[in-house]
Write a protein that holds these residues in place. Structure first.
Motif, short mmCIF file in Angstrom:
data_model
loop_
_atom_site.label_atom_id
_atom_site.label_comp_id
_atom_site.label_asym_id
_atom_site.label_seq_id
_atom_site.Cartn_x
_atom_site.Cartn_y
_atom_site.Cartn_z
N ASP A 1 49.09 43.83 37.02
CA ASP A 1 47.63 43.83 37.19
C ASP A 1 47.17 45.17 37.76
OD1 ASP A 1 47.54 41.25 36.27
OD2 ASP A 1 46.97 40.35 38.19
N THR B 1 40.02 41.30 36.43
CA THR B 1 41.34 41.69 35.96
C THR B 1 42.42 41.29 36.97
OG1 THR B 1 40.39 43.50 34.71
CG2 THR B 1 42.75 43.63 35.16
N SER C 1 44.02 38.70 34.43
CA SER C 1 44.20 40.00 33.79
C SER C 1 44.00 40.03 32.28
CB SER C 1 45.55 40.61 34.19
OG SER C 1 46.60 39.73 33.95
N LEU D 1 41.16 42.55 30.81
CA LEU D 1 41.54 43.60 29.87
C LEU D 1 40.80 43.45 28.55
CD1 LEU D 1 43.24 46.03 29.04
CD2 LEU D 1 45.09 44.45 28.46
#
Length: 137
Positions: A71, A99, A103, A107
């Motif tokens: 992460d 995130t 995550s 992303l």
């Protein structure tokens, strides 16, 4: 990266990939003594074995250190890329928190922002990669 994104010290620290060393060190301290069991888990498709290992406190701690390291690495890339692309810190702060928490979702949202913004990083040609020094002569 979240609280002081424009502070030069934040950029200096985040510019080094060594920022992920602390969680990687924790990972190694936890994983190396349990490596045979860990290898058996990560090299199988047996969901019961995976669940049993990562369901224990030591397995969960190994997994958590692994997740935090990645992460942080992904968040570092997003932060640096967003600074080059001039994505506003008020957009990136909550996105970096997302995130950390989820995550893949963070992303994916950032990748959508990159596509939708249509703004390549300054100094990067339309092809997407900066020229190599030997190409600029």
């Amino acid at each position: 990266m979240i609280l002081a994104p424009t502070w030069p010290v934040t950029h200096r620290i985040s510019s080094s990939p060594l920022i992920v060393l602390p969680p990687l060190a924790v990972y190694l301290v936890l994983a190396l003594p349990r490596f045979p069991a860990l290898w058996a888990v990560v090299s199988t498709t047996d969901l019961g074995l995976i669940t049993a290992f990562f369901g224990r406190p030591d397995g969960a701690a190994i997994l958590w250190a692994h997740v935090i390291a990645f992460d942080l690495f992904v968040g570092r890339w997003m932060y640096l890329d967003s600074r080059e692309r001039r994505v506003h810190p008020l957009v990136m702060g909550p996105l970096l928190v997302l995130t950390i928490l989820l995550s893949p979702v963070g992303l994916l949202v950032y990748l959508a922002i990159r596509v939708l913004s249509g703004r390549p990083a300054p100094g990067v040609p339309a092809g997407g990669r900066p020229p190599v020094a030997s190409e600029t002569r």
